[in-house]
Design an enzyme around this catalytic site. Structure first.
Site, short mmCIF file in Angstrom:
data_model
loop_
_atom_site.label_atom_id
_atom_site.label_comp_id
_atom_site.label_asym_id
_atom_site.label_seq_id
_atom_site.Cartn_x
_atom_site.Cartn_y
_atom_site.Cartn_z
N CYS A 200 0.83 -1.20 0.00
CA CYS A 200 0.00 0.00 0.00
C CYS A 200 0.86 1.25 0.00
O CYS A 200 2.05 1.21 0.32
CB CYS A 200 -0.90 0.05 1.24
SG CYS A 200 -1.98 -1.38 1.47
N ASP B 292 20.23 37.33 -12.67
CA ASP B 292 18.96 37.65 -13.30
C ASP B 292 18.43 38.99 -12.78
O ASP B 292 18.41 39.23 -11.56
CB ASP B 292 17.94 36.54 -13.02
CG ASP B 292 16.61 36.78 -13.68
OD1 ASP B 292 16.49 36.49 -14.89
OD2 ASP B 292 15.69 37.28 -13.00
#
Length: 501
Positions: free
Chosen positions: A38, A451
């Site tokens: 599971c 940037d």
């Protein structure tokens, strides 16, 4: 989280007993008394701790003789985020297996892409995942088969072919072994009511359309993810239409068109493929583009330890890194975007697409072509490119290296080595290499200190704004600096930060 979480028994037991969905995909619980495995969040009553054993992969559970739970469907849980944050041999192998390399080229092909011997690859995967490459690929084929059996009306022979099985007999045997049901029984059991399945029912023919649900770990903030993809979309290849991001896909056996729609608990995915054998690869690449296997709780908790980032995270948690379905394509687009606006970069890319992209049919919208392959771009006359001469040299050098195979940017990429290769190319500075690492290579620690948007955000927040000082300050955000970039970008009013209307 650390590698080998399945070995931390106490922590795994606590996760199972609390049904904590954050750990789905990190490990799997096999129950000795029932013979099933599971996901940690299985809604069934948790077994006694003494009856639990833990495995790092679904394939390892299957190798140990356990079958998948019919209630929690562990084979459909989000992929382990571990493969996104690592760049070692095992992580690179897992990314290639997800991209279908073993099904297409076998284990020798996988080893060749990685630059290791077959024996070394098998030994490493067995040691860390409890299963070798064939077993891992088999588990993936079984998952794809279940997807098609339960959600389409395809004949079983077509399902077997589409899922990558060599024969119908192997397909039947694998489905029976993994799910304890024959394929026809699996289809008959498909619920007609109740919670929505992992895939919306569809009835495609080969080359038809499938409606899928792509799961993810919550939270997921779609604003910057879809905003970035839509704002930078290349006309003819990408578009935002009717609340979905749509684009064309170049795939191993053909091509496709995908529409991805953000939903509260999943991503809606509508795939039209010319060859259903590309289904698994198409899903894998879409998940990678949307960063759906990330662990947002772990990322956000780490970034919140910085008092200047914490308010940004608290305001809109769950930001993902918008990536790509084609690493070579993105590298070309990064060069086209050097020192120009987003609109100008889109215009340059659209010209290449119109002139050299392969036509596709899209009856649903405005997609017309695939992005040109490196081989097609390598044949372009440099004088026909409307860009400065130095950038032409950068462009032609890049596509030549991509076309002749001397530069690889695929899932098998070694991040540090690839960075070094890119930096050695003419015209490749830190910004270009960093943005390729961020969005194409998938490095979760890629950072863009040069940037302009990052420097502007840093200044507004009181962070150092010079690249060197900001890089030093950002060391505390490792290994999740790529996600810090998303939160910093989000302080701007640029369209990349907003879900399109």
């Amino acid at each position: 989280m650390q590698n080998g979480m399945h070995t931390d028994r106490e922590r795994c037991v606590r996760a199972v007993q609390s049904k904590d969905a954050r750990f789905d995909g990190w490990f799997f619980t096999a129950v000795l008394t029932t013979g099933i495995y599971c996901r940690p969040s299985c809604p069934a009553v948790p077994p006694k701790p003494d009856n639990m054993v833990f495995h790092p992969s679904a394939a390892a559970c299957q190798q140990a003789g356990f079958r998948a739970c019919k209630r929690c469907r562990p084979d459909t849980s989000p992929g382990s985020p571990e493969w996104n944050q690592r760049a070692d041999l095992v992580a690179r192998a897992m990314r290639l297996i997800a991209d279908g390399v073993v099904d297409r080229d076998g284990v020798p092909g996988l080893a060749a892409r990685l630059g290791y011997s077959t024996r070394q690859v098998e030994r490493q995967l067995l040691a860390q995942l409890g299963a070798g490459p064939l077993a891992l690929a088999r588990a993936q084929r079984a998952q794809t088969a279940r997807l098609l059996v339960e959600t389409t009306a395809l004949p079983m022979a077509d399902v077997a072919f589409a899922a990558g099985f060599a024969s119908v007999r192997t397909f039947n045997d694998t489905v029976r072994e993994v799910f304890a049901l024959a394929p026809s029984e699996l289809r008959a059991r498909t619920p007609k009511k109740g919670p929505p399945p992992a895939v919306d029912p569809a009835a495609p023919t080969p080359g038809g359309t499938l409606q899928l649900r792509l799961p993810f770990r919550a939270p997921l903030n779609p604003d910057n993810l879809f905003g970035h993809l839509a704002a930078t979309g290349v006309p003819g290849v990408e578009e935002w239409r009717d609340g979905a991001f749509r684009r064309t896909l170049r795939l191993p056996y053909g091509h496709g068109v995908v529409a991805l729609t953000p939903r509260p608990d999943h991503i809606g995915c509508r795939l039209t493929l010319t060859d259903l054998r590309d289904l698994t690869v198409a899903i894998s690449r879409c998940r990678r583009m949307l960063d759906l296997d990330a662990d947002p709780v772990a990322v956000d908790d780490h970034l919140r330890t910085d008092p200047l980032l914490a308010p940004l995270v608290d305001k809109a948690p769950g930001r993902r890194v918008p990536r790509t379905v084609d690493e070579a394509e993105f590298a070309v687009r990064a060069v086209l975007g050097q020192q120009v606006s987003t609109a100008a970069a889109r215009t340059h890319a659209a010209r290449l697409v119109t002139a050299y992209g392969e036509p596709v049919d899209d009856p649903e919208g405005g997609l017309t072509r695939l992005f040109p392959s490196p081989e097609a771009l390598a044949a372009v006359d440099p004088e026909s490119l409307a860009m400065p001469r130095t950038r032409r040299t950068t462009f032609t050098t890049l596509v030549r290296h991509l076309a002749d195979g001397t530069l690889h940017l695929g899932p098998e990429s070694d991040w540090p080595a690839t960075r070094a290769r890119l930096l050695a190319l003419p015209g490749f500075g830190p910004w270009t290499v960093d943005v390729i690492a961020l969005r194409a290579l998938g490095d979760p620690d890629a950072f863009l200190p040069t940037d302009l948007g990052i420097r502007r955000a840093a200044q507004e927040l009181g962070l150092p704004s010079t690249p060197a000082a900001l890089t030093a300050r950002a060391a505390a955000w490792r290994p999740w600096r790529a996600y810090a970039v998303q939160y910093l970008w989000a302080t701007d009013s640029h369209p990349i930060n907003f879900l399109p209307v």
